[in-house]
Design a protein around this motif. Sequence first.
Motif, PDB file in Angstrom:
ATOM      1  N   THR A 331       0.823  -1.214   0.000  1.00 33.70           N
ATOM      2  CA  THR A 331       0.000   0.000   0.000  1.00 33.70           C
ATOM      3  C   THR A 331       0.857   1.264   0.000  1.00 33.70           C
ATOM      4  O   THR A 331       0.354   2.355  -0.262  1.00 33.70           O
ATOM      5  N   TYR A 348      -9.405 -11.522   1.122  1.00 30.72           N
ATOM      6  CA  TYR A 348      -9.153 -10.502   2.135  1.00 30.72           C
ATOM      7  C   TYR A 348      -7.669 -10.379   2.480  1.00 30.72           C
ATOM      8  O   TYR A 348      -7.264  -9.486   3.216  1.00 30.72           O
ATOM      9  N   GLN A 352      -6.188  -2.899   0.220  1.00 33.24           N
ATOM     10  CA  GLN A 352      -6.866  -1.949  -0.651  1.00 33.24           C
ATOM     11  C   GLN A 352      -5.823  -1.194  -1.475  1.00 33.24           C
ATOM     12  O   GLN A 352      -5.161  -0.290  -0.989  1.00 33.24           O
ATOM     13  N   THR A 354      -5.692   1.137  -4.225  1.00 35.64           N
ATOM     14  CA  THR A 354      -6.577   2.032  -4.975  1.00 35.64           C
ATOM     15  C   THR A 354      -6.020   2.439  -6.330  1.00 35.64           C
ATOM     16  O   THR A 354      -6.775   2.895  -7.187  1.00 35.64           O
ATOM     17  N   LEU A 375     -13.298  -7.306  -2.778  1.00 34.29           N
ATOM     18  CA  LEU A 375     -12.140  -7.055  -3.622  1.00 34.29           C
ATOM     19  C   LEU A 375     -12.501  -6.084  -4.751  1.00 34.29           C
ATOM     20  O   LEU A 375     -11.746  -5.156  -5.053  1.00 34.29           O
ATOM     21  N   ASN A 377     -14.817  -3.836  -4.699  1.00 34.74           N
ATOM     22  CA  ASN A 377     -15.028  -2.505  -4.105  1.00 34.74           C
ATOM     23  C   ASN A 377     -13.713  -1.787  -3.840  1.00 34.74           C
ATOM     24  O   ASN A 377     -13.608  -0.568  -4.010  1.00 34.74           O
ATOM     25  N   ASN A 378     -12.683  -2.537  -3.431  1.00 32.96           N
ATOM     26  CA  ASN A 378     -11.400  -1.933  -3.076  1.00 32.96           C
ATOM     27  C   ASN A 378     -10.606  -1.483  -4.298  1.00 32.96           C
ATOM     28  O   ASN A 378      -9.886  -0.490  -4.246  1.00 32.96           O
ATOM     29  N   LEU A 379     -10.731  -2.226  -5.391  1.00 28.84           N
ATOM     30  CA  LEU A 379      -9.928  -1.934  -6.583  1.00 28.84           C
ATOM     31  C   LEU A 379     -10.706  -1.003  -7.510  1.00 28.84           C
ATOM     32  O   LEU A 379     -11.211  -1.402  -8.559  1.00 28.84           O
TER      33      LEU A 379
END
Length: 480
Positions: A331, A348, A352, A354, A375, A377-379
Amino acid sequence: MSNPQKIPKLSHSDNQNYNEDAIAGPSNMESPPKIFNLTIDSLDEIFEYLNVRDLHSFGQTCKRMRKVAGEYYKQNYISAEKYGRRDGIYTKYWDKDGVVGEETEISVFGPFMKCITFDIAENERFPLKLYSDENFEGPLRYAASHIKEFKSIDHISLTRFSKINHHRIKFIEKLLPQLESIKIDRSKITCNFYEVVLKQCHNLKKMLFHESSMIEKKWLSQHYPKLKHFGILDEDQHRFDELSEFFVRNPTLRTFLTNFSILWKNREIFLNATVKLNTLVVYKGNIASLDGSLYLNQIVDLLNQLHEHGFYKELHIHVDRLYQGFSALMTTLPALKLLYIEELKQCYDLPQLTNLEVLIINFSRKPNVKDCEMLANNLIKLERLEIGQCESIYTIMPFIRRSRKLNKIIMKGYNVHNCSSRGIGGALNLTMLDKERAKLDRARKITIYVRDDVFLATKWAFKNGETNLSHIEMRRMDSR
């Protein structure tokens, strides 16, 4: 039509000369077979329903059909693996009934191929006790005798050569001036590689050395005016002092591939390099070696330093699995755009990210749909998704429903046996996927690339063989 580009229509003059090319029939005065009354687009649509073995049979009928089928092959199997053997060129094929991974000859398409692999140790027709230089060199001898047919070849891979020397290169020497890419894979170079090979490759744009040893490295001190992509992936050889001069003499380089060990051992060279890369690819390697967690922190710090110094703009990382501690450290890499994970246990486990645009994963166990939703939603910037073990379309459904920027999904592990209970007779339910994608506002159209068995099953199952809908399109995986 589901293939990405139409095959060019044959000219009127070509049609007039058709009889000169035909093999069938006793006389040039006979009328052409009725199949040639079809337009090229119609033949193209017929080919959409064939596996590569049947397409090859079409291409063997006459010179005209060889040209038409060959053009289709070139556009739809551009990335398919092609192996030079003692008696021809081969690939693997799949059909709609689930016959998978069988090898089939495709020699008739030689003039339409852009890449070929010579795996000199892959000679299954000879028991180990019968191996000799002649047997090992069989694939090269075939290439030498058909060299005029390989007019489109611009990439070769030399794989598992016990020795790459002047004698063996002589077989393919006439190919060298037209090559744009060379890969040396798990081989030993025993000659002056620059004088024997690279000096003759005037159009060379890409070089990759994978787990291959060499007697000398003087070729690293040469200038390659068209070279854009270069890589060394070798766990045994960590120091490459010659890279310092290589970067100076090749400032037009845009992509460099290496592994974590080489990156760390040669960090001073990279930090002092004046070359400005678009992409740094840090490939599979044992990132948990050396100093353990301390090493992981240091390697991440080094990657960020290289980015700040302008050594690269974009970072791609390939790992076999997510090591403890490394997941969170990712990250802190703002330039990370592509992540390849050979074995992902749980969704999980992935943080995240982004800024990530490409995710390539192989699940070690069947993923939970809710985990896939998390997954997706995070990417938020994801544009391409590749999945190895994908047993259900519900694995990709969260991405279709949520990932607005996503425009490519590659389903490598999906086959007719996996999806028969999820689709229609082994086919992908494109209609359902299209409806789900339509619900997402401002979403890009997604092209789904599948293996031939799924592609053919879908073509045969749906009315008129439609594979290009409003929000979802399906194509052969090898057409990428």
